[in-house]
Design an enzyme around this catalytic site. Structure first.
Site, PDB file in Angstrom:
ATOM      1  N   HIS A 160      -7.038  -4.540  -1.746  1.00 18.71           N
ATOM      2  CA  HIS A 160      -6.295  -5.768  -2.042  1.00 18.71           C
ATOM      3  C   HIS A 160      -6.869  -6.415  -3.295  1.00 18.71           C
ATOM      4  CE1 HIS A 160      -6.427  -5.085   2.338  1.00 18.71           C
ATOM      5  NE2 HIS A 160      -5.133  -5.329   2.274  1.00 18.71           N
ATOM      6  N   HIS A 200       0.826  -1.214   0.000  1.00 19.89           N
ATOM      7  CA  HIS A 200       0.000   0.000   0.000  1.00 19.89           C
ATOM      8  C   HIS A 200       0.858   1.262   0.000  1.00 19.89           C
ATOM      9  CE1 HIS A 200      -3.290  -2.681   0.757  1.00 19.89           C
ATOM     10  NE2 HIS A 200      -2.782  -3.087   1.914  1.00 19.89           N
TER      11      HIS A 200
END
Lengths: 330, 330
Positions: free
Chosen positions: A218, A56
């Site tokens: 995700h 991330h």
């Protein structure tokens, strides 16, 4: 799989080292527990910890700095850091005022951060926790019960970080973080999938004219697989979901984040920001401050998210408070 | 073509408006001439102007701010702004100390910026020019005679911007910019092509295991089409070309930029930074300051460039001088 990598198993370590080497005056890296930590810790402010799976970037290491986090705990790509990792983050940054954990609401993160908090409390360290769940797309998801924590988490880092830096006590910092959480909502979409390095192929596939609306960070499924629409229509679809949820109302002041998922260029993010602004202006919702860029990515997913945080005077002051975190300089 | 857009013909205007709306306290946009300008101009400092084709965001609008540029002139995607656009940039930011144009060395840009400088001189405005040509990959290219100007241009903005902000006279600011140009070298590679919106399909194609080594920031051909290598080997190949060129030598202090071309995620850029740092350390070249991120993109090309600028005490001081430009806060 076309990526800048050496060995798949070394990605997280090498990426963290590359981040810390870019900011050696501010950050240090504990390789054993994969912790990115502020070099100058202040024992007289609440210690702030966040983290989660890697992939991330710049979250969360890029938000370590004066006025934001004290340490980011880095899991493997899209995998929660272990309880032992988080426990070490807590003990190594112990403060006289206690520790606040900022946890994105995924089952794995919650379990491991909660377990670490219990271990630390057995050592007589005061630990409080908040759970960020800003994604309005889906109620339950592949990785969690309840709403997912996504890009709005960065606003929570900022608000809690400012409250801690100002010297507030633990419960007051926690209350500020919870106020941010209560006032932030997000939604995202994807044009393409991410490719998890260990797998080596895309997580999902989309047709040339399709997007995943409401996608998670995700690559988890969202609300629907839909036909691509124009930037203006996309902004409207996204804001329609967010605005009714809090709700955000005419006359409200907000902070706005237009966040890229990794491979969407700034050209498109700025264009999306323009579409978003036109709609907010029509609804008489005032943008107090805007952030456009890559803040909470999904490896190399193409797409973006929009986050709104409703602001009162306290949140404005905390949002404006200086931060020297590499990825969030204010 | 999957992009966040409305109409292809409106991309540049809407993107510029989205950028300015993200920083309304600092930037303003002149729609007729596509100028992104500092809101607070200082008539008693040298006016600094850069620009070029759009598609390189955040370049150049993101570098407009105190301590960097006064105005960025935005052409269409990958097309030079016109002479009239540049001329208007000069007249609208006229200063008592004169104007410096920072031009990337592409034939179209040189022609139009030169023409505008001549027009402004006819109006008795003092104008000086520098040409950035930091790309060591190829001598002549698709769009220019001599070396191309690429990501090193951002360092030139920073150095000249600091010199101007400090109140130096025009020739002294020009000399500082030229010192930066003399000391900066860059090279890039691409894993995938960019897609120019008006064309709607990739500019070039690469095999699944291929990269374009030495690629330009418009997808122009580089040195060779080669097999993909590891991050460490890639860093070495790139640095080998750069280091001998100046040359950079043992004991030198440098500024380092690891620049993404648009769709390469930060995870990979940080990992590349790690590889670059290991090599520089072995060669005893000291990294004084590092910048990792998207600074000079090629729309949505996947890939990255490395830039090194050799520093003396004057360049260090100018590099460290404060800047509040949205994409380069120091």
């Amino acid at each position: 799989m076309k990526k800048i990598i050496n060995k798949v198993e070394d990605i997280v370590i090498e990426m963290c080292e590359g981040m810390v080497k870019a900011h050696p005056e501010q950050l240090s890296f504990n390789k054993k527990y994969k912790l990115i930590t502020r070099k100058e810790l202040n024992k007289n402010k609440v210690s702030l910890i966040s983290g989660g799976g890697s992939g991330h970037e710049p979250a969360h290491g890029g938000f370590v700095g004066k006025g934001m986090l004290d340490v980011a705990v880095c899991g493997d790509v899209f995998a929660s850091p272990s309880t032992i990792q988080v426990y070490n983050a807590i003990t190594k940054t112990e403060s006289n005022k206690g520790t606040l954990l900022i946890i994105k609401n995924y089952s794995g993160d919650c379990m491991n951060f909660d377990g670490a908090a219990e271990m630390a409390e057995d050592d007589d360290i005061k630990v409080e926790k908040v759970y960020v769940n800003d994604d309005v797309a889906v109620k339950d998801s592949l990785y969690t019960i309840g709403r997912r924590g996504v890009a709005g988490t960065v606003f929570v880092h900022k608000i809690a970080g400012a409250a801690a830096e100002k010297g507030h006590e633990l419960l007051k910092v926690k209350t500020a973080a919870e106020k941010a959480i209560q006032n932030v909502r997000s939604i995202g979409f994807a044009f393409t999938s991410c490719t998890v390095p260990a797998k080596g192929s895309p997580t999902f596939t989309l047709g040339d004219d399709e997007m995943e609306f409401g996608v998670g960070i995700h690559g988890e499924p969202g609300i629907a697989r839909e036909k691509i629409v124009s930037a203006d229509e996309l902004a409207e679809k996204m804001l329609n979901r967010i605005i009714v949820d809090l709700p955000y109302e005419s006359g409200d002041d907000i902070a706005l984040m237009v966040n890229g998922f990794g491979s969407t260029p700034l050209q498109e993010l700025y264009l999306l920001n323009n579409s978003v602004n036109k709609i907010l202006e029509n609804k008489n919702i005032n943008v107090y401050k805007t952030f456009v860029g890559n803040y909470m990515t999904a490896i190399d997913m193409s797409g973006a998210s929009i986050s709104l945080m409703k602001l009162d005077e306290e949140l404005k002051e905390l949002l404006d408070y200086p931060s020297d975190a590499p990825a969030f300089k204010v």
